[in-house]
Write an enzyme that holds these catalytic residues in place. Structure first.
Site, short mmCIF file in Angstrom:
data_model
loop_
_atom_site.label_atom_id
_atom_site.label_comp_id
_atom_site.label_asym_id
_atom_site.label_seq_id
_atom_site.Cartn_x
_atom_site.Cartn_y
_atom_site.Cartn_z
N GLU A 1 9.91 64.06 -20.76
CA GLU A 1 9.44 65.12 -19.86
C GLU A 1 9.10 64.58 -18.47
O GLU A 1 9.29 65.26 -17.47
CB GLU A 1 8.19 65.82 -20.42
CG GLU A 1 8.31 66.32 -21.84
CD GLU A 1 7.68 65.34 -22.81
OE1 GLU A 1 6.70 65.73 -23.47
OE2 GLU A 1 8.15 64.20 -22.87
N HIS B 1 1.28 64.69 -18.38
CA HIS B 1 2.18 65.75 -17.94
C HIS B 1 1.52 66.62 -16.88
O HIS B 1 2.14 67.01 -15.89
CB HIS B 1 2.58 66.64 -19.12
CG HIS B 1 3.12 65.91 -20.31
ND1 HIS B 1 2.31 65.40 -21.29
CD2 HIS B 1 4.39 65.59 -20.65
CE1 HIS B 1 3.06 64.81 -22.21
NE2 HIS B 1 4.31 64.90 -21.84
N GLY C 1 -1.73 70.42 -25.07
CA GLY C 1 -1.27 69.23 -25.79
C GLY C 1 -0.15 68.58 -25.05
O GLY C 1 0.16 68.90 -23.91
N CYS C 2 0.49 67.62 -25.74
CA CYS C 2 1.56 66.85 -25.12
C CYS C 2 2.93 67.34 -25.54
O CYS C 2 3.93 66.70 -25.27
CB CYS C 2 1.41 65.37 -25.47
SG CYS C 2 0.01 64.60 -24.64
N GLY C 3 3.02 68.47 -26.24
CA GLY C 3 4.31 68.95 -26.70
C GLY C 3 4.90 69.97 -25.76
O GLY C 3 4.29 70.36 -24.77
#
Length: 271
Positions: free
Chosen positions: A214, A183, A111-113
């Site tokens: 990030e 990412h 995911g993007c977390g």
């Protein structure tokens, strides 16, 4: 509870078009570390907009299979901290046992977390200052983004893949990596440059995505002083870029772009 954080914020920026720049403002989304905890243990810290957090917490819990019914969340509390927000959830008895078993075997989810980060402070940890002396003419930004578009081989096929590239004046794109996750693309690029022992202080990072915090942190750890993206930055990304010395250029499309931090590395003329 009522959060004091706003999901959007207005920031000053320099607007550049046809080599002429002008001061102005732009509304950008806020980006906040949100820690999700279950029964007193941190499960993940996600970078998110600080709004509708109750819906976010429940949706995350359901989609991750932590609960199968909203009633399995016995209670929920949202605490606002200086560094972000914490959503404290307590599970029903029938879910608590299976969650502990899952947590012991948990691998980092996709995911993007910032999954697996155990504190809000870790999510916003400072970046070592970048001191690159590279300076670009405005036309170089246009040329770099054109080179990036041309080099996106996978995206030309799938039309849904992000890219991160390293570009040098007089050389063009030195390396590019593509991935469905922005990412991931930047991590791949950093690995490729490190494996090739490529110096990073004499080039810039190009992104096909928005600029979240990030992406700034990863760019700073690479030692790159100029970051250029096709989409807008978040407010937190701008603050981190300012603090670590990165020139953040965003909304770079055609011959227009906006400079949010450290504009001295771009040879601008004012209107």
């Amino acid at each position: 509870m009522t959060l004091h954080l706003s999901p959007v914020i207005r920031l000053p920026r320099m607007s550049v078009a046809q080599d002429v720049c002008a001061a102005g403002e732009r509304v950008v989304p806020e980006e906040t570390p949100v820690a999700l905890t279950y029964n007193g243990s941190t499960h993940a810290v996600m970078m998110a907009s600080p709004s509708d957090l109750e819906d976010f917490a429940l949706g995350f819990s359901l989609s991750e299979g932590i609960v199968s019914d909203p009633a399995d969340l016995k209670s929920m509390e949202i605490a606002e901290h200086d560094r972000g927000c914490e959503i404290r959830m307590w599970l029903s008895d029938r879910c608590s046992g299976s969650y502990q078993t899952r947590r012991r075997a948990l691998a980092g989810p996709v995911g993007c977390g910032l999954c697996g980060v155990e504190s809000l402070a870790e999510a916003t940890r400072p970046v070592k200052p970048v001191t690159g002396s590279l300076r670009l003419q405005p036309g170089a930004i246009k040329a770099a983004m054109a080179d990036l578009s041309e080099a996106q081989r996978l995206n030309r096929e799938a039309r849904a893949i992000h890219a991160a590239a390293f570009w040098r004046p007089n050389e063009g794109v030195v390396a590019i990596r593509e991935d469905v996750g922005r990412h991931n693309a930047l991590d791949k690029l950093a690995g490729a440059l490190a494996s090739a022992s490529e110096p990073c202080s004499d080039g810039i990072v190009l992104l096909t995505s928005r600029v979240s915090v990030e992406m700034v942190q990863k760019t700073g750890r690479m030692g790159v002083s100029i970051l250029v993206a096709i989409s807008a930055p978040t407010a937190l990304a701008v603050r981190v870029a300012e603090s670590c010395g990165i020139t953040l250029v965003a909304i770079a499309r055609g011959d227009a772009f906006e400079v949010f931090t450290h504009p001295d590395r771009i040879a601008l003329r004012t209107s």
